[in-house]
Write a protein that holds these residues in place. Sequence first.
Motif, PDB file in Angstrom:
ATOM      1  N   ASP A 140       0.849  -1.185   0.000  1.00 25.54           N
ATOM      2  CA  ASP A 140       0.000   0.000   0.000  1.00 25.54           C
ATOM      3  C   ASP A 140       0.890   1.242   0.000  1.00 25.54           C
ATOM      4  O   ASP A 140       1.558   1.527   0.997  1.00 25.54           O
ATOM      5  CB  ASP A 140      -0.894   0.007   1.241  1.00 25.54           C
ATOM      6  N   PRO A 141       0.950   1.996  -1.106  1.00 23.53           N
ATOM      7  CA  PRO A 141       1.842   3.154  -1.154  1.00 23.53           C
ATOM      8  C   PRO A 141       1.402   4.299  -0.256  1.00 23.53           C
ATOM      9  O   PRO A 141       2.200   5.194   0.030  1.00 23.53           O
ATOM     10  CB  PRO A 141       1.791   3.561  -2.634  1.00 23.53           C
ATOM     11  N   SER A 142       0.143   4.295   0.194  1.00 17.71           N
ATOM     12  CA  SER A 142      -0.334   5.364   1.085  1.00 17.71           C
ATOM     13  C   SER A 142       0.161   5.151   2.507  1.00 17.71           C
ATOM     14  O   SER A 142       0.686   6.065   3.150  1.00 17.71           O
ATOM     15  CB  SER A 142      -1.861   5.434   1.055  1.00 17.71           C
ATOM     16  N   THR A 143      -0.003   3.933   3.000  1.00 16.02           N
ATOM     17  CA  THR A 143       0.464   3.630   4.360  1.00 16.02           C
ATOM     18  C   THR A 143       1.905   3.151   4.370  1.00 16.02           C
ATOM     19  O   THR A 143       2.528   3.064   5.418  1.00 16.02           O
ATOM     20  CB  THR A 143      -0.428   2.550   4.991  1.00 16.02           C
ATOM     21  N   TYR A 144       2.413   2.819   3.181  1.00 10.18           N
ATOM     22  CA  TYR A 144       3.790   2.347   2.991  1.00 10.18           C
ATOM     23  C   TYR A 144       4.071   1.094   3.806  1.00 10.18           C
ATOM     24  O   TYR A 144       5.089   0.968   4.494  1.00 10.18           O
ATOM     25  CB  TYR A 144       4.808   3.445   3.328  1.00 10.18           C
TER      26      TYR A 144
END
Length: 538
Positions: A357-361
Motif C-alpha cells: 500500500d503506497p499510502s500507508t507504505y
Amino acid sequence: MQYRAECDVLVLGTGAAALVAAIRAHDGGAQVLVLERSDKIGGTTSVSGGVVWVPNNHHMAEVGIPDSEEEAWTYLRRLHGGSSNEELLAAFIEWGPKMVRYLEERTPVRFAAMEKYPDYHPDWEGGKPGGRSLDNEPFDSKRLPPEVAKRIRKGPLLGPFTHREASTWGPVRNFDFVLMANRVRDKILTLGTALIAALTLGCVERSIPIELGVRARRLLVEDGRVVGVEAEENGQTVRFRARKAVVIATGGFEWNEDMKKQFLRGPELAPTSPPFNEGDGILMGMAVGARLGRMNDAWWMPSIQLPGEEYEGRQLNRLLINERAYPGSIIVNRAGRRFVNETCNYADLGKAFHVFDPSTYDYPNIPAYLIFDERYHSRYHLATVMPGDEMPGWVAQGNTPQELAEKIGVDPAGLAATIERFNRFAGEGVDHDFGRGGTIYERHYGDPDVGPNPTMAPLDTPPFYAVEVRPGSLGTKGGLEVNGKAQVLNVWGEVIPGLYACGNAAAAVTGAGYGGAGGTLGPGMTFGFLAGMHAAAE
C-alpha cells in the motif's frame, strides 16, 4: 596446498537432490564424497512430505491417467509465464521420468502415483487430476546400519503415514492410530524421511562416504576451474579437492535474514525448513561470478506458530494447508477483510501477503488471521487441537465477531461485515469474491460431506476463534542459474568449469510457478540426476 580428502565429484548437502547427484555420479564411474553442514542427513527433504512431481512418469499408467511430453509442455509453459527458459524445461520433461525409473531400478527408492492428488492448476490445458505427484512407500530404517539410521533427520510435524493413507482418513481425520503406533515401534519411515533413508541406503550400498559437521564456505578455483572447497570442521579450516566437479545442493537462504531483506519481494517471517539453510552454496557461487535467478521468490507457505515450540533451537513454524480449506473458516487482514482465495495452492496464496500500500507504505495483509467458529472446532483439527479439545491460550476467541476482532487488533466492523458477506456466499456455495473451491485441487482439501461447496460453510456458531497466519516458506527458490546439464553459469551466461548446482541452491527450474505437490523435489532431483551424470563425465 594440503587437502583433507580428494575425490572426483564433491557433493555439498544431503537433501534428495544432493543424494541423487551422488548416486548418479558414482554410477558414472566417479569417486564421490558428500559433505553435510549439520549432524543429520536429509536437509529440507527429510522434514517434508517427500512428494515428487514429475509429469509423464511411468506410474501414471498404473492408475489409468494418460500423460505426454506435449501436455507437460503446455502446462509448464503457462506455469512459468516467461520466468524460466525452454532449455531447463526440456531437460526436466525429458529426464524427470528417466530419473524416477532409474532410482527404482537401481536404488531402494520406491514410488507410487497419487491418483487423486491434482496438479495445482488442474483446470489449465495440460493440467492433470492426479498421477504426476509421487508418494514414497514406507521404508524400514532397520535396513540401514544403526549408526547411519540414527543420523537420518526426522521431521517434527508429520506422522508415520503415507499421503495415500491420509487421503482416505478424510478432513475429520479418522487416524489409524494402531498403524501409526506399529510403525513407530518398528522404525518404519514415511514421507520425506523415507525418501532420504532410501537414498542414503543407495549411498551405503555404493560405499559413498557422507561426512557430517563439515560446512563448505568457499570454492577453490585454479585457472578458472572449480577444483574443490574450503570448509569449516570442528572450528578448523580444511580443504577438499574435487578432480572433476563440485555439486552445490545446500538448500536456499530462508534462514539468512540479511539475504532475505536484500532479495525477497516481501517479508518472509516463518521458514518451515531446518535452520541450516543460510544460502551457503549461493554465496560461494556468487564469489566466483555465478549468475543469480529468481532471488525475489520463494516456495511460499502460510504458517502459524505455537508458543514454545522449537526445532533445532529455533522457533518451529507449522504449515497451514488443510485447515484453511475446511468449511467454516476464512483468512482476513487487519482491516477484517478477506484478500485471497483461501483454498488456492500455498505458494500462490503466499504472494498475496506482499501486496504493498503506497499510502500507508506497508503490507496491509500482514498480519493476517485464520478466523473460524465453534462448528468448525467441533469437527476439524487445527495444528495440535483436535475436534472438541479445550481451546488453548494461543487461540484468541470471542462471543461475537466484533469481540474477537478487538482482541486481535482487527477492525471490528470490517470483520463483522466480511463474515456476513461470506456467510451469504456459503449458503449459495459460490464465492463471488475469490472463487474459493472452484477447482478439483481446491476441493481436494474440503469436506465432501458439506455442500454445495465442500470448502464453504457459514461462520455462525459462537464462540469465534482466530490464529495469526504468517507469510512463511518451504524454502527460497532463487539461486545459481544453471543450464540444461545443471552446470552453473557466470554473469555472462558462460559455464563455470567444474561447478554444478541443483535443488533450492539453484534458480527454480519452473520459474515463478509451482506445478503440483512435489514441485520442488521433482525438478530438484531431476537436476541432481543431471548434475551427477555430467559431473562424472567431466
